[in-house]
Design an enzyme around this catalytic site. Structure first.
Site, mmCIF file in Angstrom:
data_model
loop_
_atom_site.group_PDB
_atom_site.id
_atom_site.type_symbol
_atom_site.label_atom_id
_atom_site.label_comp_id
_atom_site.label_asym_id
_atom_site.label_seq_id
_atom_site.Cartn_x
_atom_site.Cartn_y
_atom_site.Cartn_z
ATOM 1 N N TYR A 102 68.880 22.737 -35.834
ATOM 2 C CA TYR A 102 68.431 21.364 -35.626
ATOM 3 C C TYR A 102 69.294 20.421 -36.462
ATOM 4 C CZ TYR A 102 65.646 17.139 -35.717
ATOM 5 O OH TYR A 102 65.245 15.831 -35.606
ATOM 6 N N GLU A 190 69.974 12.908 -32.148
ATOM 7 C CA GLU A 190 69.401 14.226 -32.428
ATOM 8 C C GLU A 190 70.011 15.308 -31.544
ATOM 9 O OE1 GLU A 190 64.856 15.220 -32.983
ATOM 10 O OE2 GLU A 190 65.391 15.549 -30.894
#
Ligand code: GDP
Ligand code: MN
Length: 377
Positions: A102, A190
């Protein structure tokens, strides 16, 4: 403002952040053609909607032949994911995943700047990781004056990778992502997941970006991607009329002059146990036309059961505001109770004018809040 994955991936590619090859499609036929064009054996079929969690909702499927591509495209197009109907899908070259990470850049209120967030536990359950094992999420503050320096980017890369080969790929990747974030005035960039492939390459196979609405005027390329929801559409129209309007979903419609007073009015409604339907700052005039426009905006909201008008007369005099209101309501059809509080210059004269009308007149802010909440019940 949100954009779709395919649009975010387009921006990633422009800035040199590695992404998987993919083609946007609107029909199953286009999907099959895209699959052939990619010339790969396995591909992913992905719903393009303005919400996350598509994988869990069945909006991300791995296909290994033409029949499957058609079948999944058929199933995903038209699917409803959290209230968003899928009208576009992305056909992407499937990658062989060794590990999922992530990575995001987001504005952090605490450090008053952008931070890089990283975790080795990337993939579909990042929310659970953040909740249950927050120590597995690393945050690195980026000094806006000097940007994401090499040493900071390396510090970040070492949080994710033990192998120098990957660190070397990750450093420029983070820096490119940061450049994109800053240059396009993003509020979020993201990658979840950033994958390490079997071939030992880093690739963003999902991409999410949101942008600061207040900066859109200097990014026509981003603004072109704006697909407002019904609520955003309304907010946009209000903006064009010179209002500052935010829908909040409650039952008391608010019409206030001044942002600070509007905030205080919402607090007062909450204090008496009610819920504001909206934030609305109509600015500094008592112009009846403006009041009519603002009322139309409030009345179009099905949730509104009472309207609370809270006006501070500074340069605009309260008796003028009262006249404006009386004038405005001659052209408006509504059975909703209207609570009005006027304060400031010529407030007594203003209240005098409202006597004998169907308006519920309040003298103080708390009286207005209380009366509005009572009327809503
Ligand atoms: P999200 O659920 O909306 O976040 O959609 P993602 O694009 O992140 O996809 C969800 C999951 O699907 C990822 O975490 C991967 O595990 C898997 N996935 C996506 N693309 C690929 C791919 O190209 N190959 C493989 N094997 N899995 C993929
Ligand atoms: Mn994802």
């Amino acid at each position: 403002m949100k954009v779709h994955e395919y649009q975010a991936k387009g921006l990633f590619a422009d800035y040199g952040v590695p992404v998987d090859k993919s083609i946007l499609c609107k029909t199953p036929e286009e999907a099959v053609a895209a699959y052939k064009k990619l010339g790969v054996q396995r591909c992913v079929v992905k719903a393009q909607v303005h919400t996350g969690g598509r994988g869990k909702a069945g909006g991300v499927k791995l296909a290994t032949n033409e029949t499957e591509v058609r079948q999944y495209a058929n199933a995903i197009l038209g699917m409803n994911i959290k209230g968003f109907v899928v009208d576009r899908i992305l056909i992407g070259e499937a990658v062989n995943i060794k590990a999922e990470y992530y990575v995001s850049i987001v504005i952090d209120r605490k450090s008053k700047g952008a931070i890089l967030m990283l975790s080795r536990e990337g993939g579909m359950d990042i929310e659970a990781v953040a909740k249950d094992t927050p120590e597995k999420i690393f945050k690195i503050a980026i000094d806006p004056a000097i940007g994401l320096t090499d040493f900071k980017a390396r510090e970040a890369a070492f949080k994710l990778f033990d192998d120098m080969a990957q660190v070397k790929q990750a450093v420029p990747l983070f820096q490119k992502l940061y450049r994109l974030f800053v240059e396009k005035d993003a509020s979020l960039a993201e990658i979840n997941p950033l994958v390490l492939t079997q071939e030992c390459e880093l690739k963003a196979i999902d991409a999410k970006m949101t942008f600061d609405n207040n900066a859109l005027y200097r990014h026509p390329d981003i603004f072109d991607m704006f697909e407002p929801t019904a609520e955003e559409q309304k907010e946009q129209e209000a903006k064009e009329k010179g209002f500052s309007y935010v829908n909040l979903g409650g039952e008391i419609g608010c019409m206030v002059n001044g942002a600070g007073l509007a905030m205080a009015t919402m607090d007062m409604i909450k204090l008496y146990g009610g819920n504001p339907a909206n934030f609305l700052d109509i600015g500094g005039s008592s112009n009846p036309q403006k009041i009519v426009e603002a009322m139309k905006l409030l009345l179009a909201d099905q949730h509104v059961r009472v309207v609370l008008i809270n006006i501070f007369g500074g340069i605009t005099r309260c008796d003028d505001v009262a006249k404006g209101l009386i004038e405005a309501f001659k052209t408006l059809q509504t059975n909703l109770p209207i609570v009005i509080r006027l304060t400031g210059t010529n407030e007594k004269e203003g209240r005098e004018l409202l006597k004998g009308t169907s308006f519920i007149v309040a003298e103080t802010m708390s009286e207005a809040g209380r009366k509005a909440v009572e009327a809503a019940r």
